[in-house]
Design an enzyme around this catalytic site. Structure first.
Site, PDB file in Angstrom:
ATOM      1  N   ALA A 236       6.598 112.979 -65.348  1.00 48.98           N
ATOM      2  CA  ALA A 236       6.254 111.578 -65.651  1.00 48.98           C
ATOM      3  C   ALA A 236       7.344 110.643 -65.150  1.00 48.98           C
ATOM      4  O   ALA A 236       8.472 111.068 -64.877  1.00 48.98           O
ATOM      5  CB  ALA A 236       6.075 111.412 -67.161  1.00 48.98           C
ATOM      6  N   ASP A 237       6.970 109.395 -65.031  1.00 48.95           N
ATOM      7  CA  ASP A 237       7.959 108.364 -64.702  1.00 48.95           C
ATOM      8  C   ASP A 237       7.573 107.062 -65.397  1.00 48.95           C
ATOM      9  O   ASP A 237       6.404 106.708 -65.444  1.00 48.95           O
ATOM     10  CB  ASP A 237       8.047 108.118 -63.200  1.00 48.95           C
ATOM     11  CG  ASP A 237       9.269 107.282 -62.881  1.00 48.95           C
ATOM     12  OD1 ASP A 237      10.376 107.857 -62.801  1.00 48.95           O
ATOM     13  OD2 ASP A 237       9.144 106.033 -62.775  1.00 48.95           O
TER      14      ASP A 237
END
Ligand SMILES: Cc1cn([C@H]2C[C@H](O)[C@@H](COP(=O)(O)OP(=O)(O)OP(=O)(O)O)O2)c(=O)[nH]c1=O
Length: 193
Positions: free
Chosen positions: A68-69
């Site tokens: 994820a970011d």
């Protein structure tokens, strides 16, 4: 064989959120160079970053990789983690009294299937006195967090209102993640792990 969930992240928040819902997982840190993604549109940027993080580590047959970011977006600018106190001050002064957006991109992949998606949460800050901002920066809470605050830590007091998933702001929209993981035959343990 029951697939194994691998978290491709060094974020303690992402670990906490998987633990919160009783998902069993192991951490495999990714070292993708985030500066290589130069997209300026926040949703595209976080999705591309999540995809690249997920693809930067080796995957084995019985594994499902989660990456994820998270970024903050305000008036056409993207705020990642502040590099120093001055940058944290600039970010927090601009967010003060305003509504900004937090985007988290997520990638889930196995050897045979991959999906990615983006969640957005709107966050409104109280108008902040400069002294309050400086005192908050002195706690060091801002430094490993996009937008220079942690909604789940001392930064909680900066936040007046949110629309959307709270956990998305923390770095992982956990309810959507759990739903998507079912497609990969990964489900939370019914009892505490
Ligand atoms: C806005 C906000 C961000 N954050 C954090 C979540 C993310 O960890 C971080 C954004 O940085 P990311 O680059 O998304 O993640 P990371 O570098 O911590 O970990 P990795 O790349 O290995 O997965 O900001 C909070 O913890 N609370 C908040 O309120």
């Amino acid at each position: 064989m029951v697939p194994k969930l691998i978290l491709a992240s060094s974020s303690p928040r992402r670990r906490e959120l998987l633990e919160l819902v009783n998902l069993a997982f192991t951490v495999r840190k990714q070292e993708f160079d985030e500066s290589t993604i130069t997209t300026v549109e926040p949703a595209q940027k976080v999705e591309q970053l999540a995809i690249n993080k997920a693809k930067s580590i080796t995957i084995y047959e019985d594994e499902v990789i989660l990456a994820a970011d998270t970024v903050v977006s305000f008036q056409g600018r993207i705020y990642g983690k502040p590099k120093n106190s001055d940058e944290a001050l600039t970010m927090l002064r601009s967010l003060s009294g305003n509504v900004h957006e937090v985007y988290t991109g997520v990638m889930i992949r196995s050897l045979t299937k991959e999906i990615s998606f983006v969640e957005r949460t709107m966050v409104e800050f109280w108008p902040l006195e400069i002294e309050e901002i400086k005192e908050y920066i002195a706690t060091k809470d801002p430094f490993d967090k996009a937008g220079a605050y942690g909604i789940q830590s001392q930064g909680a007091v900066l936040v007046k209102n949110i629309i959307g998933d709270y956990f998305n702001v923390m770095g992982l929209p956990i309810s959507r993640v759990v739903r998507e993981l079912k497609q990969f035959q990964i489900v939370p343990n019914p009892t505490r792990c």
